[in-house]
Each structure stands twice: as C-alpha cells, then as structure tokens.
Design an enzyme around this catalytic site. Structure first.
Site, PDB file in Angstrom:
ATOM      1  N   SER A  42      51.222  -3.770  31.633  1.00  0.00           N
ATOM      2  CA  SER A  42      51.406  -4.605  30.307  1.00  0.00           C
ATOM      3  C   SER A  42      50.223  -5.177  30.041  1.00  0.00           C
ATOM      4  O   SER A  42      49.310  -5.142  30.754  1.00  0.00           O
ATOM      5  CB  SER A  42      52.424  -5.542  30.556  1.00  0.00           C
ATOM      6  N   ASN A  85      39.014  -9.641  48.559  1.00  0.00           N
ATOM      7  CA  ASN A  85      38.398  -9.235  47.556  1.00  0.00           C
ATOM      8  C   ASN A  85      37.656 -10.276  46.803  1.00  0.00           C
ATOM      9  O   ASN A  85      38.262 -11.239  46.724  1.00  0.00           O
ATOM     10  CB  ASN A  85      39.113  -8.282  46.550  1.00  0.00           C
ATOM     11  N   LYS A  89      49.816   4.532  37.752  1.00  0.00           N
ATOM     12  CA  LYS A  89      49.680   3.046  37.307  1.00  0.00           C
ATOM     13  C   LYS A  89      51.063   3.204  36.698  1.00  0.00           C
ATOM     14  O   LYS A  89      51.095   3.153  35.292  1.00  0.00           O
ATOM     15  CB  LYS A  89      48.672   2.609  36.578  1.00  0.00           C
ATOM     16  N   GLU A 134      48.929   1.798  41.878  1.00  0.00           N
ATOM     17  CA  GLU A 134      48.792   0.327  41.485  1.00  0.00           C
ATOM     18  C   GLU A 134      49.824  -0.462  40.927  1.00  0.00           C
ATOM     19  O   GLU A 134      50.413   0.076  39.981  1.00  0.00           O
ATOM     20  CB  GLU A 134      47.486   0.128  40.604  1.00  0.00           C
ATOM     21  N   GLY A 135      50.548  -1.426  41.774  1.00  0.00           N
ATOM     22  CA  GLY A 135      51.431  -2.139  40.993  1.00  0.00           C
ATOM     23  C   GLY A 135      51.239  -2.899  39.948  1.00  0.00           C
ATOM     24  O   GLY A 135      50.309  -2.453  39.059  1.00  0.00           O
ATOM     25  N   ALA A 136      51.865  -4.079  39.511  1.00  0.00           N
ATOM     26  CA  ALA A 136      51.542  -4.929  38.460  1.00  0.00           C
ATOM     27  C   ALA A 136      51.801  -6.402  38.980  1.00  0.00           C
ATOM     28  O   ALA A 136      52.920  -6.458  39.403  1.00  0.00           O
ATOM     29  CB  ALA A 136      52.432  -4.553  37.352  1.00  0.00           C
ATOM     30  N   GLY A 137      50.792  -7.168  38.919  1.00  0.00           N
ATOM     31  CA  GLY A 137      50.792  -8.360  39.466  1.00  0.00           C
ATOM     32  C   GLY A 137      51.104  -8.434  40.942  1.00  0.00           C
ATOM     33  O   GLY A 137      50.448  -7.773  41.618  1.00  0.00           O
ATOM     34  N   THR A 192      43.002  -3.248  40.618  1.00  0.00           N
ATOM     35  CA  THR A 192      42.400  -2.031  40.044  1.00  0.00           C
ATOM     36  C   THR A 192      41.008  -1.660  40.624  1.00  0.00           C
ATOM     37  O   THR A 192      40.639  -0.638  40.847  1.00  0.00           O
ATOM     38  CB  THR A 192      42.299  -2.525  38.223  1.00  0.00           C
TER      39      THR A 192
HETATM   40  N1  LIG Z   1      34.824  -6.971  43.942  1.00  0.00           N
HETATM   41  C1  LIG Z   1      34.520  -7.199  42.837  1.00  0.00           C
HETATM   42  N2  LIG Z   1      33.657  -7.156  42.291  1.00  0.00           N
HETATM   43  C2  LIG Z   1      33.359  -7.535  40.951  1.00  0.00           C
HETATM   44  N3  LIG Z   1      34.136  -7.555  39.980  1.00  0.00           N
HETATM   45  C3  LIG Z   1      35.385  -7.597  40.545  1.00  0.00           C
HETATM   46  C4  LIG Z   1      35.738  -7.363  41.858  1.00  0.00           C
HETATM   47  N4  LIG Z   1      37.124  -7.411  42.023  1.00  0.00           N
HETATM   48  C5  LIG Z   1      37.530  -7.476  40.783  1.00  0.00           C
HETATM   49  N5  LIG Z   1      36.681  -7.721  39.869  1.00  0.00           N
HETATM   50  C6  LIG Z   1      36.803  -7.793  38.598  1.00  0.00           C
HETATM   51  O1  LIG Z   1      37.660  -8.908  38.148  1.00  0.00           O
HETATM   52  C7  LIG Z   1      38.502  -8.606  37.265  1.00  0.00           C
HETATM   53  C8  LIG Z   1      40.057  -8.584  37.792  1.00  0.00           C
HETATM   54  O2  LIG Z   1      40.234  -7.409  38.749  1.00  0.00           O
HETATM   55  P1  LIG Z   1      41.171  -6.317  38.716  1.00  0.00           P
HETATM   56  O3  LIG Z   1      41.381  -5.968  37.256  1.00  0.00           O
HETATM   57  O4  LIG Z   1      41.040  -5.318  39.509  1.00  0.00           O
HETATM   58  O5  LIG Z   1      42.599  -7.081  38.996  1.00  0.00           O
HETATM   59  P2  LIG Z   1      44.104  -6.850  38.988  1.00  0.00           P
HETATM   60  O6  LIG Z   1      44.709  -7.389  40.446  1.00  0.00           O
HETATM   61  O7  LIG Z   1      44.121  -5.307  38.946  1.00  0.00           O
HETATM   62  O8  LIG Z   1      44.669  -7.284  37.786  1.00  0.00           O
HETATM   63  P3  LIG Z   1      46.067  -6.815  37.193  1.00  0.00           P
HETATM   64  O9  LIG Z   1      47.108  -7.721  37.657  1.00  0.00           O
HETATM   65  O10 LIG Z   1      45.708  -7.459  35.579  1.00  0.00           O
HETATM   66  O11 LIG Z   1      46.331  -5.375  36.845  1.00  0.00           O
HETATM   67  C9  LIG Z   1      38.303  -7.366  36.634  1.00  0.00           C
HETATM   68  O12 LIG Z   1      37.295  -7.514  35.609  1.00  0.00           O
HETATM   69  C10 LIG Z   1      37.407  -6.651  37.775  1.00  0.00           C
HETATM   70  O13 LIG Z   1      36.524  -5.806  37.310  1.00  0.00           O
HETATM   71 MG   LIG Z   2      45.128  -4.137  37.295  1.00  0.00          MG
END
Ligand SMILES: Nc1ncnc2c1ncn2[C@@H]1O[C@H](COP(=O)(O)OP(=O)(O)OP(=O)(O)O)[C@@H](O)[C@H]1O
Ligand SMILES: [Mg+2]
Length: 208
Positions: free
Chosen positions: A43, A164, A39, A104-107, A18
């Site tokens: 879930s 990341n 998206k 955006e996928g999921a997981g 995300t």
């Molecule tokens: N580069 C970054 N700097 C600061 N915070 C980050 C960074 N990348 C991710 N985060 C934080 O880490 C957490 C998890 O990231 P994110 O929600 O983007 O993961 P996701 O892969 O989308 O998760 P999901 O599988 O639940 O969709 C969130 O709170 C997000 O704001």
């Molecule tokens: Mg996400």
C-alpha cells in the site's frame, strides 16, 4: 506451503524490510542462488510506482493500493478484498520457477489484511520462517521480543533478527539481550549504508 526461503517482517513499518530483503537477495545471488522476490501486498504505491517496494525489489506483487493506508483499510476504500488464494498461487509459481523465495510482508506481523486474515496467517500459509527486521537503537528489545512472542503464539518459525540502521548507545547490548531473552539469533547488524547491495556481506555468516 512453499517452504524454501524467508518471510521478511519487521517490528514496525519503515524499519528496513525492503532494504534488508534487497540485501539478502543480493547476498544470495552472489552465491549463485536463483532468488525470486515477492511483495504480495503493497500500500502507498501502485504496483508500477518506481518508489514502491515492488519496483525497488523487482518483485512480483498481487495486491497494490496507491492510498497510503494500512492494507485492509486501503482495500476496503477501493472496494476490494485481499484473499490468500491468489497470493499462494503466485508464490507457488515463483517457487517452481526459482530456487528460493524472499517475501516482504507489509508493516509488522499482525497487520490485518482482511476480516479473518493477517500477515502472520500469510507467513504461516507460505510455510516460510521469519526474518524479523528491527531498529538498532533504544526500544528495539521490547518491540523485537513482542514480535517473537507473537510469532511463536501463531506457530511461526523465526530464523532470526536483523538489527538495522543507525544505532545509539543501547545498540551494543541489544543483540545480546534479544538473544538471551528469546533464544533467537541476531543474524546481522546492518549499519546505515548507501545501497542495499553494500549490506550483502553482513549476511555471510548467516548464509554460509
Ligand atoms: N541500513 C540502511 N541504510 C540506509 N538506509 C536504509 C537502511 N535501512 C533502511 N533504509 C532506508 O530507510 C527507509 C525505510 O526502509 P525500508 O523501506 O526498507 O523499510 P520497510 O520496513 O520496508 O518499510 P515499509 O513498511 O514501508 O515497507 C528507506 O528509505 C530505506 O532506503
Ligand atoms: Mg518495504
């Protein structure tokens, strides 16, 4: 087949899809591109939940489940079935109305959606190349190469990898090792930042 945009997947849940999707959207919009964010399956949050990905991204969502479960499990628990057709129909509309689509996928890539459907099938049906978000630190080389190998097995194009978040002493070598082993480019290394918009500049080289 949409074919204009990227499908953002990751090596695991919570890796930063995300965050990176929002950063990519900000970067593309700064270039004057009209980007739609999608998206399709969420879930752990209802579609209008302010903490859910769809709201965070200002994204369209077709299937949302508030149960914090894998999509297939959440769908079954709610007596529903995730189907490709409504997702492709919405993606088609978005693609007609906008320059390009960030999905955006999921997981991760092989997360099941229905009996005979997973995220890789969805990416293939959308015809979008993958951006694989991976953790910056130790363990990421294995997880990233596994995801790339799975993507190739499923006939998916990989646009590149984004490392990341907070790294460790392994980070400096990880990008080079991923590129050397897979031939896939590491598009950006995004550190921990306060806001995804602050990460937009990290994609300048990739987006040109
Ligand atoms: N580069 C970054 N700097 C600061 N915070 C980050 C960074 N990348 C991710 N985060 C934080 O880490 C957490 C998890 O990231 P994110 O929600 O983007 O993961 P996701 O892969 O989308 O998760 P999901 O599988 O639940 O969709 C969130 O709170 C997000 O704001
Ligand atoms: Mg996400």
């Amino acid at each position: 087949m949409i074919g204009r945009g990227y499908f953002v997947t990751a090596t695991d849940t919570g890796v930063g899809k995300t965050f990176v999707t929002a950063a990519l959207a900000a970067s593309l919009r700064a270039r004057g591109r009209d980007v739609a964010v999608f998206k399709p399956v969420q879930s752990g949050a209802a579609a209008d939940d302010p903490s859910g990905d769809a709201v965070l991204l200002g994204a369209d969502c077709v299937y949302a489940f508030s149960a914090p479960l894998a999509p297939l499990v959440a769908a079954r628990a709610g007596g529903r079935t995730i189907e490709l057709e409504p997702i492709l129909a919405r993606a088609g509309e978005l693609a007609r109305e906008h320059d390009l689509l960030l999905v955006e996928g999921a997981g991760g890539l092989l997360v099941p959606l229905a009996d005979d459907l997973d995220l890789a099938d969805l990416a293939a049906a959308l015809g979008l190349p993958l951006v694989i978000v991976a953790r910056a630190g130790l363990g990421t080389v294995n997880h990233t190469l596994l995801t790339i190998e799975a993507a190739r097995t499923r006939g998916l194009d990989v646009a590149g990898v984004v490392l990341n978040g907070k790294g460790d002493e392994s980070t400096a070598e990880n990008a080079a090792l991923i590129e050397e082993r897979s031939g896939v480019r590491v598009l950006a290394q995004v550190p921990r930042l306060a806001d995804p918009a602050d990460a937009a500049g990290y994609f300048d080289e990739f987006l040109g």
